[in-house]
Write an enzyme that holds these catalytic residues in place. Structure first.
Site, PDB file in Angstrom:
ATOM      1  N   ARG A   1      38.481  -6.922  -8.531  1.00 35.90           N
ATOM      2  CA  ARG A   1      37.336  -5.813  -8.599  1.00 35.90           C
ATOM      3  C   ARG A   1      36.993  -5.525  -7.099  1.00 35.90           C
ATOM      4  O   ARG A   1      36.992  -6.380  -6.417  1.00 35.90           O
ATOM      5  CB  ARG A   1      36.062  -6.227  -9.250  1.00 35.90           C
ATOM      6  CG  ARG A   1      36.083  -6.568 -10.737  1.00 35.90           C
ATOM      7  CD  ARG A   1      34.974  -7.453 -11.165  1.00 35.90           C
ATOM      8  NE  ARG A   1      34.482  -8.724 -10.321  1.00 35.90           N
ATOM      9  CZ  ARG A   1      33.192  -9.346 -10.474  1.00 35.90           C
ATOM     10  NH1 ARG A   1      32.606  -8.837 -11.261  1.00 35.90           N
ATOM     11  NH2 ARG A   1      33.228 -10.385  -9.543  1.00 35.90           N
TER      12      ARG A   1
ATOM     13  N   ARG B   1      36.129   5.918  -3.913  1.00 32.70           N
ATOM     14  CA  ARG B   1      34.827   6.547  -4.337  1.00 32.70           C
ATOM     15  C   ARG B   1      35.027   7.846  -3.697  1.00 32.70           C
ATOM     16  O   ARG B   1      34.877   8.218  -2.463  1.00 32.70           O
ATOM     17  CB  ARG B   1      33.714   5.975  -3.970  1.00 32.70           C
ATOM     18  CG  ARG B   1      32.330   6.732  -4.135  1.00 32.70           C
ATOM     19  CD  ARG B   1      32.275   7.336  -5.604  1.00 32.70           C
ATOM     20  NE  ARG B   1      32.007   6.282  -6.453  1.00 32.70           N
ATOM     21  CZ  ARG B   1      31.009   5.623  -6.823  1.00 32.70           C
ATOM     22  NH1 ARG B   1      29.848   5.818  -6.221  1.00 32.70           N
ATOM     23  NH2 ARG B   1      31.082   4.521  -7.818  1.00 32.70           N
TER      24      ARG B   1
ATOM     25  N   GLU C   1      36.733   6.423 -13.594  1.00 29.18           N
ATOM     26  CA  GLU C   1      35.222   6.565 -13.800  1.00 29.18           C
ATOM     27  C   GLU C   1      34.687   7.817 -13.293  1.00 29.18           C
ATOM     28  O   GLU C   1      35.114   8.369 -12.262  1.00 29.18           O
ATOM     29  CB  GLU C   1      34.021   5.225 -13.401  1.00 29.18           C
ATOM     30  CG  GLU C   1      34.360   3.974 -14.191  1.00 29.18           C
ATOM     31  CD  GLU C   1      33.313   2.930 -13.765  1.00 29.18           C
ATOM     32  OE1 GLU C   1      32.266   3.512 -13.424  1.00 29.18           O
ATOM     33  OE2 GLU C   1      33.677   1.748 -13.916  1.00 29.18           O
TER      34      GLU C   1
ATOM     35  N   LYS D   1      31.632   5.951 -18.001  1.00 31.71           N
ATOM     36  CA  LYS D   1      33.245   5.352 -18.190  1.00 31.71           C
ATOM     37  C   LYS D   1      33.604   6.193 -19.407  1.00 31.71           C
ATOM     38  O   LYS D   1      34.830   6.651 -19.291  1.00 31.71           O
ATOM     39  CB  LYS D   1      32.865   3.819 -18.584  1.00 31.71           C
ATOM     40  CG  LYS D   1      32.713   2.949 -17.693  1.00 31.71           C
ATOM     41  CD  LYS D   1      32.701   1.604 -17.994  1.00 31.71           C
ATOM     42  CE  LYS D   1      32.520   0.616 -16.857  1.00 31.71           C
ATOM     43  NZ  LYS D   1      30.988   0.666 -16.009  1.00 31.71           N
TER      44      LYS D   1
ATOM     45  N   ASN E   1      30.884   8.800 -12.042  1.00 32.00           N
ATOM     46  CA  ASN E   1      29.490   8.192 -11.959  1.00 32.00           C
ATOM     47  C   ASN E   1      28.666   9.207 -11.568  1.00 32.00           C
ATOM     48  O   ASN E   1      28.794  10.312 -10.617  1.00 32.00           O
ATOM     49  CB  ASN E   1      29.356   7.246 -10.710  1.00 32.00           C
ATOM     50  CG  ASN E   1      30.465   6.070 -10.895  1.00 32.00           C
ATOM     51  OD1 ASN E   1      30.053   5.024 -11.530  1.00 32.00           O
ATOM     52  ND2 ASN E   1      31.623   6.247 -10.459  1.00 32.00           N
TER      53      ASN E   1
ATOM     54  N   LYS F   1      36.435  -3.988 -20.108  1.00 27.99           N
ATOM     55  CA  LYS F   1      35.082  -3.756 -19.569  1.00 27.99           C
ATOM     56  C   LYS F   1      33.998  -3.190 -20.432  1.00 27.99           C
ATOM     57  O   LYS F   1      34.405  -2.233 -21.303  1.00 27.99           O
ATOM     58  CB  LYS F   1      35.124  -2.893 -18.196  1.00 27.99           C
ATOM     59  CG  LYS F   1      35.626  -1.495 -18.390  1.00 27.99           C
ATOM     60  CD  LYS F   1      36.002  -0.796 -16.813  1.00 27.99           C
ATOM     61  CE  LYS F   1      36.746   0.428 -16.796  1.00 27.99           C
ATOM     62  NZ  LYS F   1      36.817   0.914 -15.448  1.00 27.99           N
TER      63      LYS F   1
ATOM     64  N   ARG G   1      37.236   0.866  -1.879  1.00 29.82           N
ATOM     65  CA  ARG G   1      36.688  -0.303  -1.986  1.00 29.82           C
ATOM     66  C   ARG G   1      37.746  -1.341  -2.336  1.00 29.82           C
ATOM     67  O   ARG G   1      38.053  -1.368  -3.430  1.00 29.82           O
ATOM     68  CB  ARG G   1      35.472  -0.406  -2.989  1.00 29.82           C
ATOM     69  CG  ARG G   1      34.425   0.741  -2.537  1.00 29.82           C
ATOM     70  CD  ARG G   1      33.670   1.144  -3.506  1.00 29.82           C
ATOM     71  NE  ARG G   1      34.306   2.068  -4.641  1.00 29.82           N
ATOM     72  CZ  ARG G   1      33.881   2.314  -5.622  1.00 29.82           C
ATOM     73  NH1 ARG G   1      32.485   2.160  -6.040  1.00 29.82           N
ATOM     74  NH2 ARG G   1      34.574   3.117  -6.558  1.00 29.82           N
TER      75      ARG G   1
ATOM     76  N   ASP H   1      35.718   7.777  -9.419  1.00 30.32           N
ATOM     77  CA  ASP H   1      36.322   6.314  -8.991  1.00 30.32           C
ATOM     78  C   ASP H   1      37.969   6.921  -9.287  1.00 30.32           C
ATOM     79  O   ASP H   1      38.344   7.079 -10.399  1.00 30.32           O
ATOM     80  CB  ASP H   1      35.847   5.459  -9.921  1.00 30.32           C
ATOM     81  CG  ASP H   1      34.663   4.622  -9.232  1.00 30.32           C
ATOM     82  OD1 ASP H   1      33.991   5.374  -8.196  1.00 30.32           O
ATOM     83  OD2 ASP H   1      33.840   3.738 -10.051  1.00 30.32           O
TER      84      ASP H   1
END
Length: 317
Positions: free
Chosen positions: A233, A210, A281, A125, A283, A160, A225, A273
């Site tokens: 979410r 993603r 984000e 993050k 990842n 978060k 997503r 993301d």
């Protein structure tokens, strides 16, 4: 090549969608041999090399009993052609210690992907803050008053934890500020823990995309997503629906900017993301979505990854 996958227990894999499984299947298809272990099976004795208790595995092609495994044996990580760190988050103290053992194994000649130092240097993050030109307004703090001031400025926000995964611990607070104090106390543990706060991006209804980077190049399709029902979410683990789609012009801009930078730092595989036009984000621990993209578009992401892995190993001493 002889490949070692450091991952969660094979018994927990959902092979219909698991990305590590897709990597293993493509590697075996090409004639590479596979071994597996868990981070808890790494060890380092003074004066010796970093070892792991590993099992040789072969995939059967069946949905049940999908692998066979040999007995445990101790092998130095440097004796493998490549070591793939695929342990799921959270990035806790044990994950941190594992990266140090893996970095020592690198000094002994092991080829580790993603590189351990790069894993430590890119908390998933926090890493976006380096690329502020692509981010929505974001605050990282443990101070409750700063959070209140950020909410007063932006009205609709997301809070978060920095160590969450799969959408865990994500809260939205709207203009009425309902429960902001309680949510802040829960996440920052009364000032003891750092929290990320971001301006809410309404384009989440179109999906949390993603975007995959492999070997310094973007994959041309992403997986959006999409949140379901009243859920905010989009994470698949939180019930989001995965819809593969081509990268948008903004996705390409973000991906092409970050891909060579992150690849040069030792990150063979990265999952960005993106919500709307904003990077949310980066990842690096165990990016996923290979199988969903392949099934919906025909783009064989596992093929791209194993090709990039082979090329990376070939260029290393």
């Amino acid at each position: 090549m002889h490949l070692l996958f450091i991952a969660d227990p094979l018994e927990t894999f959902k092979i219909a969608k698991d990305t590590t499984f897709a990597m293993m299947r493509e590697a075996q298809r090409r004639g590479h041999t596979l071994a597996v272990c868990e981070p808890s099976q790494l060890s380092w004795r003074s004066g010796a090399r970093v070892h792991a208790q590993v099992r040789e595995v072969a995939l059967t092609g069946r949905a049940d009993d999908w692998y066979t495994a040999g007995p445990l044996r101790q092998v130095a990580l440097a004796d493998f052609d490549a070591v793939l760190m695929r342990k799921d988050p959270p990035f806790d103290s044990e994950y941190f210690y594992a990266t140090h053992l893996l970095e020592q194994a690198e000094r002994e000649g092991a080829r580790v992907f993603n590189q351990p130092r790069a894993l430590r240097d890119h908390p998933e993050k926090l890493a976006i803050m380096e690329f502020a030109q692509f981010c929505a307004p974001t605050l990282v703090t443990r101070d409750a008053q700063e959070i209140r001031a950020f909410h007063a400025e932006h009205q609709d926000i997301i809070l978060k934890p920095l160590d969450g995964m799969g959408g865990m611990g994500i809260f939205r607070v709207g203009p009425d500020g309902l429960n902001l104090g309680s949510i802040t106390e829960t996440l920052n543990r009364h000032g003891a823990q750092t929290v990320m706060v971001q301006k809410f991006v309404p384009e989440i209804v179109q999906g949390d995309k993603r975007v995959l980077l492999i070997g310094g190049a973007p994959v041309p399709f992403c997986l959006a997503r999409i949140p379901q029902g009243s859920e905010v979410r989009g994470n698949l683990a939180a019930g989001g629906k995965g819809v593969a789609q081509p990268l948008s012009p903004r996705d390409w801009e973000i991906a092409r900017t970050l891909a060579p930078i992150l690849h040069a730092r030792g990150l063979l595989l990265v999952g960005l993301d993106v919500i709307g036009d904003y990077l949310t984000e980066i990842n690096v621990t165990s990016p996923t979505c290979f199988q969903e993209i392949h099934a919906q578009t025909g783009c064989d992401v596992a093929h791209l990854f194993i090709s990039a892995l082979e090329a990376a190993v070939a260029t290393l001493p």
